[in-house]
Design an enzyme around this catalytic site. Sequence first.
Site, PDB file in Angstrom:
ATOM      1  N   ALA A 130       0.887  -1.167   0.000  1.00 37.16           N
ATOM      2  CA  ALA A 130       0.000   0.000   0.000  1.00 37.16           C
ATOM      3  C   ALA A 130       0.924   1.216   0.000  1.00 37.16           C
ATOM      4  O   ALA A 130       2.124   1.081  -0.261  1.00 37.16           O
ATOM      5  CB  ALA A 130      -0.915  -0.032   1.221  1.00 37.16           C
TER       6      ALA A 130
ATOM      7  N   MET B  63       2.600   3.061   2.133  1.00 42.73           N
ATOM      8  CA  MET B  63       3.845   3.058   2.898  1.00 42.73           C
ATOM      9  C   MET B  63       4.844   2.060   2.332  1.00 42.73           C
ATOM     10  O   MET B  63       6.021   2.376   2.130  1.00 42.73           O
ATOM     11  CB  MET B  63       3.563   2.730   4.368  1.00 42.73           C
ATOM     12  CG  MET B  63       2.841   3.813   5.133  1.00 42.73           C
ATOM     13  SD  MET B  63       3.803   5.331   5.294  1.00 42.73           S
ATOM     14  CE  MET B  63       5.111   4.816   6.404  1.00 42.73           C
TER      15      MET B  63
ATOM     16  N   ASN C  42       2.797  -8.316  -2.571  1.00 33.16           N
ATOM     17  CA  ASN C  42       1.591  -7.853  -1.886  1.00 33.16           C
ATOM     18  C   ASN C  42       0.553  -8.960  -1.995  1.00 33.16           C
ATOM     19  O   ASN C  42       0.486  -9.671  -2.993  1.00 33.16           O
ATOM     20  CB  ASN C  42       1.069  -6.576  -2.551  1.00 33.16           C
ATOM     21  CG  ASN C  42      -0.020  -5.917  -1.729  1.00 33.16           C
ATOM     22  OD1 ASN C  42       0.253  -5.395  -0.653  1.00 33.16           O
ATOM     23  ND2 ASN C  42      -1.246  -5.966  -2.207  1.00 33.16           N
TER      24      ASN C  42
ATOM     25  N   LYS D  70      -1.155  -3.706   7.369  1.00 33.52           N
ATOM     26  CA  LYS D  70      -1.978  -3.145   8.432  1.00 33.52           C
ATOM     27  C   LYS D  70      -1.548  -3.741   9.772  1.00 33.52           C
ATOM     28  O   LYS D  70      -1.326  -4.941   9.873  1.00 33.52           O
ATOM     29  CB  LYS D  70      -3.439  -3.500   8.136  1.00 33.52           C
ATOM     30  CG  LYS D  70      -4.441  -2.454   8.549  1.00 33.52           C
ATOM     31  CD  LYS D  70      -5.850  -2.847   8.112  1.00 33.52           C
ATOM     32  CE  LYS D  70      -6.305  -2.148   6.835  1.00 33.52           C
ATOM     33  NZ  LYS D  70      -6.175  -0.700   6.793  1.00 33.52           N
TER      34      LYS D  70
ATOM     35  N   SER E 184       8.535   6.703  11.071  1.00 30.23           N
ATOM     36  CA  SER E 184       7.725   7.922  11.110  1.00 30.23           C
ATOM     37  C   SER E 184       8.042   8.812   9.924  1.00 30.23           C
ATOM     38  O   SER E 184       9.155   8.815   9.414  1.00 30.23           O
ATOM     39  CB  SER E 184       7.989   8.696  12.398  1.00 30.23           C
ATOM     40  OG  SER E 184       7.254   9.896  12.373  1.00 30.23           O
TER      41      SER E 184
ATOM     42  N   LYS F 290       8.727   4.665  19.111  1.00 28.18           N
ATOM     43  CA  LYS F 290       7.841   5.243  18.092  1.00 28.18           C
ATOM     44  C   LYS F 290       6.520   5.691  18.731  1.00 28.18           C
ATOM     45  O   LYS F 290       5.977   6.743  18.393  1.00 28.18           O
ATOM     46  CB  LYS F 290       7.561   4.213  16.987  1.00 28.18           C
ATOM     47  CG  LYS F 290       6.448   4.604  15.999  1.00 28.18           C
ATOM     48  CD  LYS F 290       6.843   5.759  15.106  1.00 28.18           C
ATOM     49  CE  LYS F 290       5.713   6.475  14.389  1.00 28.18           C
ATOM     50  NZ  LYS F 290       4.661   5.735  13.763  1.00 28.18           N
TER      51      LYS F 290
ATOM     52  N   HIS G 143       7.105   8.857  20.546  1.00 28.09           N
ATOM     53  CA  HIS G 143       7.194   9.904  19.520  1.00 28.09           C
ATOM     54  C   HIS G 143       5.793  10.409  19.176  1.00 28.09           C
ATOM     55  O   HIS G 143       5.538  11.607  19.135  1.00 28.09           O
ATOM     56  CB  HIS G 143       7.892   9.354  18.269  1.00 28.09           C
ATOM     57  CG  HIS G 143       7.656  10.183  17.040  1.00 28.09           C
ATOM     58  ND1 HIS G 143       6.475  10.138  16.325  1.00 28.09           N
ATOM     59  CD2 HIS G 143       8.422  11.110  16.418  1.00 28.09           C
ATOM     60  CE1 HIS G 143       6.550  10.996  15.316  1.00 28.09           C
ATOM     61  NE2 HIS G 143       7.714  11.592  15.346  1.00 28.09           N
ATOM     62  N   ASN G 144       4.889   9.499  18.919  1.00 25.01           N
ATOM     63  CA  ASN G 144       3.534   9.911  18.546  1.00 25.01           C
ATOM     64  C   ASN G 144       2.836  10.633  19.694  1.00 25.01           C
ATOM     65  O   ASN G 144       2.111  11.594  19.475  1.00 25.01           O
ATOM     66  CB  ASN G 144       2.703   8.702  18.115  1.00 25.01           C
ATOM     67  CG  ASN G 144       3.082   8.220  16.728  1.00 25.01           C
ATOM     68  OD1 ASN G 144       4.231   8.316  16.329  1.00 25.01           O
ATOM     69  ND2 ASN G 144       2.124   7.686  15.998  1.00 25.01           N
TER      70      ASN G 144
ATOM     71  N   GLU H  34       4.085  14.007  19.799  1.00 25.40           N
ATOM     72  CA  GLU H  34       3.477  14.725  18.659  1.00 25.40           C
ATOM     73  C   GLU H  34       2.092  15.275  19.057  1.00 25.40           C
ATOM     74  O   GLU H  34       1.751  16.418  18.732  1.00 25.40           O
ATOM     75  CB  GLU H  34       3.375  13.747  17.484  1.00 25.40           C
ATOM     76  CG  GLU H  34       2.682  14.264  16.242  1.00 25.40           C
ATOM     77  CD  GLU H  34       2.527  13.134  15.205  1.00 25.40           C
ATOM     78  OE1 GLU H  34       3.500  12.382  14.959  1.00 25.40           O
ATOM     79  OE2 GLU H  34       1.420  13.000  14.643  1.00 25.40           O
TER      80      GLU H  34
HETATM   81  P1  NDP Z   1      -2.572  -0.087   5.358  1.00 24.80           P
HETATM   82  O1  NDP Z   1      -2.363   0.035   6.803  1.00 24.80           O
HETATM   83  O2  NDP Z   1      -3.745   0.555   4.744  1.00 24.80           O
HETATM   84  O3  NDP Z   1      -2.573  -1.646   4.984  1.00 24.80           O
HETATM   85  C1  NDP Z   1      -2.780  -2.067   3.682  1.00 24.80           C
HETATM   86  C2  NDP Z   1      -1.814  -3.165   3.328  1.00 24.80           C
HETATM   87  O4  NDP Z   1      -1.950  -4.252   4.248  1.00 24.80           O
HETATM   88  C3  NDP Z   1      -2.077  -3.723   1.961  1.00 24.80           C
HETATM   89  O5  NDP Z   1      -0.848  -4.039   1.366  1.00 24.80           O
HETATM   90  C4  NDP Z   1      -2.877  -4.943   2.275  1.00 24.80           C
HETATM   91  O6  NDP Z   1      -2.853  -5.924   1.257  1.00 24.80           O
HETATM   92  C5  NDP Z   1      -2.185  -5.437   3.490  1.00 24.80           C
HETATM   93  N1  NDP Z   1      -2.960  -6.372   4.272  1.00 24.80           N
HETATM   94  C6  NDP Z   1      -4.035  -6.107   5.038  1.00 24.80           C
HETATM   95  N2  NDP Z   1      -4.479  -7.230   5.620  1.00 24.80           N
HETATM   96  C7  NDP Z   1      -3.658  -8.225   5.228  1.00 24.80           C
HETATM   97  C8  NDP Z   1      -3.590  -9.604   5.522  1.00 24.80           C
HETATM   98  N3  NDP Z   1      -4.453 -10.182   6.357  1.00 24.80           N
HETATM   99  N4  NDP Z   1      -2.628 -10.320   4.933  1.00 24.80           N
HETATM  100  C9  NDP Z   1      -1.735  -9.732   4.117  1.00 24.80           C
HETATM  101  N5  NDP Z   1      -1.747  -8.442   3.817  1.00 24.80           N
HETATM  102  C10 NDP Z   1      -2.697  -7.686   4.365  1.00 24.80           C
HETATM  103  O7  NDP Z   1      -1.257   0.378   4.563  1.00 24.80           O
HETATM  104  P2  NDP Z   1      -0.333   1.650   4.786  1.00 24.80           P
HETATM  105  O8  NDP Z   1       0.646   1.633   3.676  1.00 24.80           O
HETATM  106  O9  NDP Z   1      -1.112   2.875   5.037  1.00 24.80           O
HETATM  107  O10 NDP Z   1       0.424   1.315   6.161  1.00 24.80           O
HETATM  108  C11 NDP Z   1       1.246   0.168   6.321  1.00 24.80           C
HETATM  109  C12 NDP Z   1       1.750   0.141   7.752  1.00 24.80           C
HETATM  110  O11 NDP Z   1       2.460   1.327   8.010  1.00 24.80           O
HETATM  111  C13 NDP Z   1       0.636   0.098   8.799  1.00 24.80           C
HETATM  112  O12 NDP Z   1       1.048  -0.685   9.886  1.00 24.80           O
HETATM  113  C14 NDP Z   1       0.473   1.524   9.226  1.00 24.80           C
HETATM  114  O13 NDP Z   1       0.007   1.652  10.539  1.00 24.80           O
HETATM  115  C15 NDP Z   1       1.854   2.035   9.079  1.00 24.80           C
HETATM  116  N6  NDP Z   1       1.801   3.438   8.713  1.00 24.80           N
HETATM  117  C16 NDP Z   1       2.743   4.252   9.123  1.00 24.80           C
HETATM  118  C17 NDP Z   1       2.716   5.583   8.802  1.00 24.80           C
HETATM  119  C18 NDP Z   1       3.770   6.379   9.249  1.00 24.80           C
HETATM  120  O14 NDP Z   1       3.760   7.592   9.125  1.00 24.80           O
HETATM  121  N7  NDP Z   1       4.757   5.768   9.780  1.00 24.80           N
HETATM  122  C19 NDP Z   1       1.696   6.206   8.015  1.00 24.80           C
HETATM  123  C20 NDP Z   1       0.774   5.292   7.582  1.00 24.80           C
HETATM  124  C21 NDP Z   1       0.844   3.973   7.951  1.00 24.80           C
HETATM  125  P3  NDP Z   1      -3.977  -5.923   0.094  1.00 24.80           P
HETATM  126  O15 NDP Z   1      -3.499  -4.936  -0.903  1.00 24.80           O
HETATM  127  O16 NDP Z   1      -3.959  -7.308  -0.381  1.00 24.80           O
HETATM  128  O17 NDP Z   1      -5.270  -5.524   0.724  1.00 24.80           O
END
Ligand code: NDP
Length: 474
Positions: A11, A13, A32, A75, A128, A182, A185-186, A189
């Site tokens: 996704a 990130m 993925n 996720k 982050s 982390k 940190h949040n 924030e």
């Molecule tokens: P999401 O949190 O929206 O997660 C989506 C991804 O998870 C997709 O690749 C999806 O695959 C996969 N997924 C969900 N369920 C499963 C499962 N059961 N088995 C395998 N894959 C699964 O994506 P983000 O890119 O927004 O975030 C990724 C991580 O980074 C998260 O933990 C989030 O909390 C963290 N994050 C950190 C941020 C930061 O600033 N540090 C900002 C945003 C997020 P599919 O495409 O097949 O659905």
Amino acid sequence: APARIAVTGLAVMGSNLARNLARHGFRVAVHNRTNARTKALISEHGHEGEFVPAETLDELVGSLQKPRQIIIMVKAGAPTDAVIDELAPLLEPGDMVIDGGNAHYADTRRREAALREAGLHFVGAGISGGEEGALNGPSIMPGGSKESYEHVGPVLEAISAKVNGEACCVHVGPDGAGHFVKMVHNGIEYADMQLIAEAFDLLHRAGGLTPAEVAEVFRGWNTGDLESYLVEITAEVLAHVDAETGSALVDVIADEAEQKGTGRWTVQEALELGVPVTGIAEAVFARSLSGRASQREAARAALGVNEVVASRDDSLVEDVRQALYASKVVAYAQGFDQMRAASTEYGWDLDLGSTATIWRGGCIIRARFLDRIKEAYDRNPELETLLADDYFRDAVRTAEDAWRRVAVKAVQSGVPAPGFVSALSYYDALRSERLPASLIQGLRDFFGAHTYRRTDREGSFHTLWSGDRSQIDA
Ligand code: NDP
């Protein structure tokens, strides 16, 4: 050739992190659950570096050099466990699984212990900086074994943000240490943003400045001690005019703050550890209060709207700047206190100074100020509280009068400033010769025979409150 490292979960990130890796010359295997995302990454960005697409985890694992390094960016929560469960049987002892998601540190501790049993390294890495950071250089807080860091460290450091040539990525400590840091940190924030919001509210409602004028004030502040990403973008948001109404956008945005929960985690853990993180707690609660729309409406109806009378006062801007800085120092002192307590509790041996180094770039709370924190811990790694460091001591002392004037202004004018006021109370409480905790102990002894200690000799005592009120050894 085999890939150097892999990313599963593409996704926003994960794909940005993979692109960051590829742009730094690492051959990166990508996967993925839903293959369409992998295909999209390759077709849109395949030219940016060497990507090795894989349709299955099995294929992903097969494409890697050994010991293998696989970053999970899915996720947080159950999905992360699902991926680990599928991945672990495909790996060999010595391989490394890196979780870059927003995991709770307790989950990371659990996962690390389970994978260690299987001879695998589990690196819980707090990341982050959002999607922009993931692509161009995030702040990275990796936990896990020292041995695993020898392998993943150089890669993570290469893709992290840099400040004066130094990577915003340092090995934090064992198991859940990275995700804990982390989390804090949040939490910080949250506190930072709350204090900024209070500063705006005071200048706007009590000081009569327009949002555009406050934007100018923040722009000025960003050239001094307060220089930081959040202060910089505050100026941008406040200056922004809504195209539809012609009003400042900040006056059009619904005043109900949302939260994803990491601030709450910080406070929950602080409660467990017994560390007073009042700044973060006030920030979390202020968001909660703002979101209780029907209750706010009922209160306004019953109690009347809080009418604040603005008065232009030239010294208010400078006073608020000083109060903001002092309150910020307190919030950070509390956050670092929490990390120190966790370090003792979990045996992490955290280097607090290097934590400040990690946060100097790439992340949301990046700020000039973090250099001062690093220097404070360089001077004394065992610092009881940041407030005891010479630099921060002088900073809060210098600000003290202004800080009190701002608290008075808030209280008298009716502008809520829980962050400023509670930070000041914390500062006063820490320095009090005597706290009324003595009375609390007396009350506890009265109703529950909980006993008390005395200032003048050792031992535990109980007063026979319902008897002749004599004191006995307890
Ligand atoms: P999401 O949190 O929206 O997660 C989506 C991804 O998870 C997709 O690749 C999806 O695959 C996969 N997924 C969900 N369920 C499963 C499962 N059961 N088995 C395998 N894959 C699964 O994506 P983000 O890119 O927004 O975030 C990724 C991580 O980074 C998260 O933990 C989030 O909390 C963290 N994050 C950190 C941020 C930061 O600033 N540090 C900002 C945003 C997020 P599919 O495409 O097949 O659905």
